[in-house]
Write an enzyme that holds these catalytic residues in place. Structure first.
Site, PDB file in Angstrom:
ATOM      1  N   SER A 135       0.843  -1.188   0.000  1.00 44.58           N
ATOM      2  CA  SER A 135       0.000   0.000   0.000  1.00 44.58           C
ATOM      3  C   SER A 135       0.880   1.239   0.000  1.00 44.58           C
ATOM      4  CB  SER A 135      -0.884   0.000   1.259  1.00 44.58           C
ATOM      5  OG  SER A 135      -1.553   1.233   1.436  1.00 44.58           O
ATOM      6  N   TYR A 141      -2.583  -0.449  10.412  1.00 44.65           N
ATOM      7  CA  TYR A 141      -2.610  -0.789   8.988  1.00 44.65           C
ATOM      8  C   TYR A 141      -1.295  -0.370   8.342  1.00 44.65           C
ATOM      9  CZ  TYR A 141      -4.238  -0.924   4.117  1.00 44.65           C
ATOM     10  OH  TYR A 141      -4.375  -1.187   2.785  1.00 44.65           O
TER      11      TYR A 141
END
Length: 253
Positions: A144, A157
């Protein structure tokens, strides 16, 4: 087919995609299938996978929880014995939980880590043991922009996706000499179910368009090219890399 086209041809290859019932996972599975790969769809919800299989002709289902190390090894071993080699793994399964870090629930923290990073270890290790024996294999993990950048309320995250990029480097360090190519794709902000809370927020969308040089949300089909590249012979000397598909977000200040 020209020599250049054949570099990207996945005919005769089999690809296991985790978290493949929807969103990015399903889009990547469809993209790999369009390049000729036989697809194995993974997830925990058999019903959702059945629906996804309706969109990919001839796809197999492999239902197990990627956070369960023993289940991952057992089911991948069984599939290899009964159906044949898994040549490509796409570690896509992931979750998000948003809360300020001082208020972040412990169980949610553990769930994010188990789903986003432990699963990559579980599935990759199980598949790599077979790939190493054959002297070839492709492992692609979904990282990501959060592998590099942090935002409020998503610290766990961010930690998990940073770990995906670094585990990818570790896979290459251990397995490249054994014939495996291990790389990651790092999406920017894409319109998916996971990002629905953000994409439905006009203020966030305005911020995103201003922050991203491309000036828009990404579309999941725009990840397919990078995935086919990393899954194919075209990337035979690419190892340990994270490719950012983010509209230029991580390239600018």
């Amino acid at each position: 087919m020209s020599q250049q086209q054949s570099l990207f041809d996945l005919t005769g290859k089999r690809a296991l995609v985790t978290g493949a019932g929807r969103g990015i996972g399903l889009a990547l599975a469809e993209g790999l299938a369009s390049a000729g790969a036989q697809i194995v769809l993974n997830g925990r919800a058999a019903g959702r996978l059945e629906a996804a299989r309706g969109q990919i002709e001839g796809a197999d289902l492999l239902v197990f929880d990627v956070t369960d190390h023993d289940a991952a090894r057992r089911e991948i071993d069984r599939y290899e014995a009964e159906r044949g080699a898994i040549d490509i793994v796409v570690n896509n399964a992931g979750i998000q939980h948003r809360a300020r870090l001082d208020q972040f629930p412990q169980d949610a923290f553990q769930s994010v880590l188990q789903t986003n990073i432990a699963s990559v270890f579980n599935v990759s290790q199980a598949a790599a043991r077979h790939m190493i024996a054959r002297g070839r294999g492709k492992i692609i993990s979904i990282a990501s922009v959060a592998s590099l950048l942090a935002r409020p309320t998503v610290a766990p995250y961010t930690a998990s996706k940073g770990a995906v990029s670094n585990l990818t480097k570790g896979m290459a360090a251990d397995w490249a000499r054994l014939g495996l190519q291990c790389n990651a794709i790092a999406p920017g902000y894409f319109e998916t179910e996971m990002n629905e809370a953000l994409s439905s927020d006009p203020a966030f969308t305005e911020w995103l368009f201003a922050r991203t040089p491309a000036g828009r949300w990404g579309r999941v089909e725009e990840l397919i090219g990078a995935c086919i590249f990393l899954a194919s012979d075209a990337s035979s000397f690419v190892n340990g890399q994270t490719i950012y598909v983010d509209g230029g977000m991580t390239a600018t200040v």
